[in-house]
Design an enzyme around this catalytic site. Structure first.
Site, PDB file in Angstrom:
ATOM      1  N   ASN A   9      80.236 111.760  84.496  1.00 41.30           N
ATOM      2  CA  ASN A   9      81.181 112.636  83.807  1.00 41.30           C
ATOM      3  C   ASN A   9      82.418 112.735  84.694  1.00 41.30           C
ATOM      4  OD1 ASN A   9      82.586 114.638  82.517  1.00 41.30           O
ATOM      5  ND2 ASN A   9      81.198 116.297  83.096  1.00 41.30           N
ATOM      6  N   LYS A  11      85.149 114.094  84.070  1.00 38.30           N
ATOM      7  CA  LYS A  11      85.898 115.336  83.830  1.00 38.30           C
ATOM      8  C   LYS A  11      87.386 115.024  83.679  1.00 38.30           C
ATOM      9  CE  LYS A  11      82.388 117.732  86.464  1.00 38.30           C
ATOM     10  NZ  LYS A  11      81.902 119.006  86.901  1.00 38.30           N
ATOM     11  N   HIS A  94      79.051 120.941  77.384  1.00 40.41           N
ATOM     12  CA  HIS A  94      79.050 121.029  78.848  1.00 40.41           C
ATOM     13  C   HIS A  94      79.363 122.476  79.240  1.00 40.41           C
ATOM     14  CE1 HIS A  94      80.202 120.468  83.026  1.00 40.41           C
ATOM     15  NE2 HIS A  94      79.555 119.313  82.989  1.00 40.41           N
ATOM     16  N   GLU A  96      81.234 123.694  81.374  1.00 46.13           N
ATOM     17  CA  GLU A  96      82.665 123.968  81.586  1.00 46.13           C
ATOM     18  C   GLU A  96      83.351 124.216  80.243  1.00 46.13           C
ATOM     19  OE1 GLU A  96      83.480 120.504  83.925  1.00 46.13           O
ATOM     20  OE2 GLU A  96      82.288 121.340  85.565  1.00 46.13           O
ATOM     21  N   GLU A 166      71.493 121.113  83.007  1.00 48.32           N
ATOM     22  CA  GLU A 166      72.415 121.287  84.129  1.00 48.32           C
ATOM     23  C   GLU A 166      72.498 122.768  84.518  1.00 48.32           C
ATOM     24  OE1 GLU A 166      75.424 117.873  84.324  1.00 48.32           O
ATOM     25  OE2 GLU A 166      76.253 119.381  83.001  1.00 48.32           O
ATOM     26  N   GLY A 172      78.915 120.968  90.635  1.00 50.72           N
ATOM     27  CA  GLY A 172      80.113 120.917  91.477  1.00 50.72           C
ATOM     28  C   GLY A 172      80.033 121.798  92.712  1.00 50.72           C
ATOM     29  N   SER A 212      75.193 118.328  91.053  1.00 52.55           N
ATOM     30  CA  SER A 212      75.291 117.836  92.432  1.00 52.55           C
ATOM     31  C   SER A 212      74.311 116.702  92.743  1.00 52.55           C
ATOM     32  CB  SER A 212      75.149 118.997  93.427  1.00 52.55           C
ATOM     33  OG  SER A 212      76.200 119.928  93.234  1.00 52.55           O
TER      34      SER A 212
HETATM   35  C1  PEP Z   1      78.692 117.590  85.645  1.00 50.42           C
HETATM   36  O1  PEP Z   1      79.898 117.492  85.589  1.00 50.42           O
HETATM   37  O2  PEP Z   1      78.033 117.575  84.608  1.00 50.42           O
HETATM   38  C2  PEP Z   1      78.054 117.705  86.960  1.00 50.42           C
HETATM   39  C3  PEP Z   1      76.760 117.779  87.019  1.00 50.42           C
HETATM   40  O3  PEP Z   1      78.887 117.742  88.044  1.00 50.42           O
HETATM   41  P1  PEP Z   1      78.440 117.536  89.581  1.00 50.42           P
HETATM   42  O4  PEP Z   1      77.580 116.310  89.636  1.00 50.42           O
HETATM   43  O5  PEP Z   1      79.737 117.361  90.327  1.00 50.42           O
HETATM   44  O6  PEP Z   1      77.693 118.750  90.004  1.00 50.42           O
END
Ligand code: PEP
Length: 249
Positions: A9, A11, A94, A96, A166, A172, A212
Site C-alpha cells: 500500500n 498510500k 483502510h 486511514e 490491520e 505505521g 508494520s
Molecule cells: C498499511 O498501510 O496498511 C500498513 C499496514 O502500513 P505499515 O506497514 O506502514 O504499518
C-alpha cells in the site's frame, strides 16, 4: 491450500514518474512463484504502473473507489473505471480512510459489493484501535466489521475477497502485533466468515495481516495458519519489499 497474497500500500506517496521508476526497479526482483503480489498505488499512478509491470505477474490495485457507477461525485473514481484500466484489486475501508474520510462499515459493504460486481477483488480492511484492544473488545469489534462488510455478498463472491486485519495501533508505528496476536484475530475473522457462509467458503478466503510488516517479521507472521500474507505500507516502498515477498527464502 490458500495462496499467499502480499500487497504493498503505497498510500499518498510518489509522483507517477517516481512510481514507474520504483516499479521498474523492483519488478524483476519480485518473486511471484509462491505468492500473489499486488502494488496498490495512488490513482494517478495506476495507468503508468500497469504499463510498467505489464508482462510480469505483479498485479495493480487501487487504494479506494466509489460505490456508485457514475454521477455527481466530484473527485471520485468508480469500480468500472478502475476495472477498465486493468486494475485487479482495490483496498476498501483502510483505517486511514475510516479515520480521515469518515468511511463507515456500511460504506465498506457498498464498495465491496460494487467492486465484486465489476470483477475487482476487494481487500477489505478491519482492525481495532489500541483503546479497543485494551478494553478487551478486539474480537467482538472485528467480527462486527466483517459481518457488516460481507452483508449480501454471496458465498461465491466472498470466496474471491481478501480481508486485511490491520490493528490500527500497529499501522505505521513500527509496533507490530505479535504473530500470536495477529493469528488470534485472523482466526476469528475466518471463524465469523465460517458462521456467515460455511467452513469451506471461509477456508478459501485469504486473510492478510497488516501493521508494520517488515523483512524481519514477515516470515513469522505469514507462516501462521490463518495468515495468508500481508498488506504492507511503509516497507512496500523500500527494497525490503522484495524480502517480504520471499519471506521464507
Ligand atoms: C498499511 O498501510 O496498511 C500498513 C499496514 O502500513 P505499515 O506497514 O506502514 O504499518
Amino acid at each position: 491450500m490458500r495462496r499467499k497474497i502480499i500487497a504493498g500500500n503505497w498510500k499518498m506517496n510518489l509522483t507517477p514518474a517516481e512510481a514507474v521508476s520504483f516499479a521498474n526497479g523492483i519488478k524483476n526482483k519480485i518473486n511471484t512463484d509462491t505468492a500473489d503480489v499486488v502494488l496498490c498505488v495512488p490513482a494517478v499512478s495506476l495507468a503508468p504502473v500497469l504499463e510498467a509491470v505489464a508482462g510480469t505477474h505483479i498485479a495493480v490495485g487501487a487504494q479506494n473507489m466509489h460505490f456508485e457507477d457514475s454521477g455527481a461525485y466530484t473527485g471520485e473514481i468508480s469500480a468500472k473505471m478502475l476495472a477498465s484500466l486493468g486494475v485487479r484489486y482495490v483496498v476498501i475501508g483502510h483505517s486511514e480512510r475510516r479515520e480521515y474520510f469518515a468511511e463507515t462499515d456500511e460504506g465498506v459493504n457498498k464498495k465491496a459489493l460494487k467492486a465484486l460486481a465489476e470483477g475487482l477483488v476487494p481487500i477489505i480492511c478491519c482492525g481495532e484501535t489500541l483503546t479497543q484492544r485494551e478494553q478487551g473488545i478486539t474480537i467482538d469489534f472485528v467480527r462486527q466489521q466483517v459481518r457488516i462488510a460481507f452483508l449480501e455478498i454471496s458465498a461465491a463472491d466472498a470466496a474471491k475477497c481478501v480481508v486485511a486485519y490491520e490493528p490500527i495501533w500497529a499501522i505505521g508505528t513500527g509496533k507490530t502485533a505479535t504473530a500470536q496476536q495477529a493469528e488470534e484475530v485472523c482466526a476469528a475473522v475466518r471463524q465469523v466468515l465460517a458462521e456467515i457462509y460455511s467452513a469451506d467458503t471461509a477456508a478459501s478466503i485469504r486473510v492478510q495481516y497488516g501493521g508494520s510488516v517488515n523483512g524481519g517479521n514477515a516470515a513469522e507472521l505469514f507462516n501462521m495458519p490463518n495468515i495468508d500474507g500481508g498488506l504492507v505500507g511503509g516497507a512496500s516502498l523500500k527494497p525490503e519489499f522484495e524480502q517480504i515477498v520471499k519471506y521464507n527464502g
